[in-house]
Design a protein around this motif. Structure first.
Motif, PDB file in Angstrom:
ATOM      1  N   UNK A 237      76.739 -28.993 -59.275  1.00 31.53           N
ATOM      2  CA  UNK A 237      77.599 -28.996 -58.028  1.00 31.53           C
ATOM      3  C   UNK A 237      78.718 -27.828 -58.112  1.00 31.53           C
ATOM      4  N   UNK A 238      79.000 -27.670 -59.253  1.00 29.91           N
ATOM      5  CA  UNK A 238      80.028 -26.613 -59.466  1.00 29.91           C
ATOM      6  C   UNK A 238      79.474 -25.285 -59.113  1.00 29.91           C
ATOM      7  N   UNK A 239      78.040 -25.048 -59.508  1.00 27.74           N
ATOM      8  CA  UNK A 239      77.509 -23.691 -59.136  1.00 27.74           C
ATOM      9  C   UNK A 239      77.250 -23.372 -57.498  1.00 27.74           C
ATOM     10  N   UNK A 240      77.356 -24.859 -56.701  1.00 31.23           N
ATOM     11  CA  UNK A 240      77.503 -24.619 -55.420  1.00 31.23           C
ATOM     12  C   UNK A 240      78.554 -24.392 -54.691  1.00 31.23           C
ATOM     13  N   UNK A 241      79.714 -24.449 -55.688  1.00 32.32           N
ATOM     14  CA  UNK A 241      81.094 -24.074 -55.173  1.00 32.32           C
ATOM     15  C   UNK A 241      81.885 -25.517 -54.840  1.00 32.32           C
ATOM     16  N   UNK A 242      81.416 -26.640 -55.248  1.00 28.78           N
ATOM     17  CA  UNK A 242      81.815 -28.158 -55.048  1.00 28.78           C
ATOM     18  C   UNK A 242      83.183 -28.011 -55.982  1.00 28.78           C
ATOM     19  N   UNK A 243      84.198 -28.533 -55.232  1.00 29.04           N
ATOM     20  CA  UNK A 243      85.559 -28.625 -55.955  1.00 29.04           C
ATOM     21  C   UNK A 243      85.530 -29.902 -56.735  1.00 29.04           C
ATOM     22  N   UNK A 244      85.304 -30.051 -58.087  1.00 30.92           N
ATOM     23  CA  UNK A 244      85.127 -31.328 -58.991  1.00 30.92           C
ATOM     24  C   UNK A 244      86.451 -31.561 -59.460  1.00 30.92           C
TER      25      UNK A 244
ATOM     26  N   UNK B 150      78.872 -12.863 -58.606  1.00 25.56           N
ATOM     27  CA  UNK B 150      77.641 -12.668 -58.638  1.00 25.56           C
ATOM     28  C   UNK B 150      77.106 -12.534 -59.861  1.00 25.56           C
ATOM     29  N   UNK B 151      77.731 -11.889 -60.854  1.00 21.55           N
ATOM     30  CA  UNK B 151      77.157 -11.566 -62.065  1.00 21.55           C
ATOM     31  C   UNK B 151      77.062 -12.982 -62.946  1.00 21.55           C
ATOM     32  N   UNK B 152      78.029 -13.965 -62.553  1.00 21.85           N
ATOM     33  CA  UNK B 152      77.867 -15.281 -63.241  1.00 21.85           C
ATOM     34  C   UNK B 152      77.045 -16.158 -62.478  1.00 21.85           C
ATOM     35  N   UNK B 153      76.369 -15.844 -61.379  1.00 16.63           N
ATOM     36  CA  UNK B 153      75.817 -16.628 -60.530  1.00 16.63           C
ATOM     37  C   UNK B 153      76.638 -17.875 -60.087  1.00 16.63           C
TER      38      UNK B 153
END
Length: 323
Positions: free
Chosen positions: A150-157, A284-287
């Motif tokens: 979820x965090x990688x998709x940009x979800x605000x957790x 982009x570097x961190x994915x």
């Protein structure tokens, strides 16, 4: 004269043969002799004249009753038309504040966790979570994988945890990993609910008090934006009074004062910042998404005790975190 002489006094004559007409006997009134209750029954049904009490023709009574009932029906129609006119002026009751709510009930936490994996995969923007207690380490590790996605998709957790829950086995590592990847975490002495609010549209909530180590209990998933917004406001209220979560330090270490206190990912971000890389290039570097990167940078600035990104870069150089 003979004995049959019609002129002879005292002789009888047959009626209608020249003698005086005899009065006809009086006819009996059909109403005479009827009990009063019978008279009333006949009058109420138009079967007797109300003045004389004499019986009336059934056809006439039926006609009068029909006219009377037809008048009543006409009046009833006028009344119903008036009701309809008033109802047209009223708001539609089907949409005036009523909403059908879909609910799913669970008594098995394993089944619930499978359902929550589906909700996590569908989460697009925001997940608000309250934890008064955590399950065992194996469940925490399995949950971490989904949270990271979820965090990688940009979800605000955003996670609010009770102070007591942070001391459970495996929780510190779990929370530290989430913080490193951009989650926002605060702690409070008391957390009132075991709760997830997904995109302010779906609410997952434990029913009853939290079970030790997340044991089985009754849970419910409520689908409805209005209700989810209410629980989100409860979350926001408790979040506003909570404290930022501090990752427990290793024995003898001072917070943020040694290079060993920073993960390889955090050091990579600081090195890229020092090299002048833009947020888009770093993400982009961190994915990860730029939103996730911004949350990560906010946590790094706070961890370094700096007031800005520039000051954080200076502090990172002093600690030897960047070459």
């Amino acid at each position: 004269m003979s004995a049959t002489d019609p002129q002879r006094p005292g002789s009888a004559q047959p009626p209608g043969e020249g003698g005086p007409a005899l009065p006809e006997p009086a006819r009996a009134d059909p109403a005479d002799g009827l009990p009063e209750e019978v008279r009333r029954w006949l009058a109420e049904r138009r079967l007797a004249d109300t003045g004389t009490g004499r019986p009336a023709a059934p056809e006439r009574a039926l006609h009068e009753l029909l006219l009377e009932q037809r008048g009543r029906v006409d009046a009833l129609h006028r009344t119903l038309d008036a009701f309809e006119d008033v109802l047209r002026l009223m708001p539609d009751l089907s949409t005036s504040g009523r909403q059908t709510l879909e609910a799913e009930f669970f008594s098995d936490r394993a089944v619930l966790r499978q359902r929550m994996e589906d909700l996590d995969a569908l989460c697009r923007d925001e997940l608000l979570a309250m934890r008064a207690v955590f399950p065992g380490p194996e469940v925490i590790d399995a949950s971490l994988e989904g949270d990271m996605r979820m965090l990688e998709r940009g979800v605000d957790l955003t996670l609010l945890v009770s102070t007591r829950a942070t001391r459970q086995t495996g929780v510190a590592r779990y929370l530290a990993t989430l913080l490193e990847h951009g989650a926002r975490i605060r702690t409070a002495t008391t957390v009132p609910l075991h709760l997830n609010v997904v995109d302010r549209a779906v609410t997952v909530m434990a029913l009853g008090p939290p079970q030790p180590r997340g044991g089985d209990g009754e849970d419910v998933i409520l689908h409805g934006a209005r209700l989810a917004e209410c629980f989100a406001q409860v979350f926001d209220h408790h979040w506003s009074t909570a404290r930022p979560y501090d990752v427990p330090l290793r024995e003898g270490a001072a917070g943020g004062s040694a290079a060993e206190d920073y993960t390889p990912r955090e050091r990579e971000v600081l090195a890229l910042l020092a090299a002048g890389a833009k947020d888009e290039a770093i993400a982009r570097r961190l994915g990860c998404s730029e939103r996730t990167l911004r949350r990560l940078l906010t946590g790094l600035v706070a961890k370094l005790g700096a007031q800005s990104r520039f000051a954080a870069g200076v502090r990172a150089a002093e600690l030897g975190l960047v070459g």
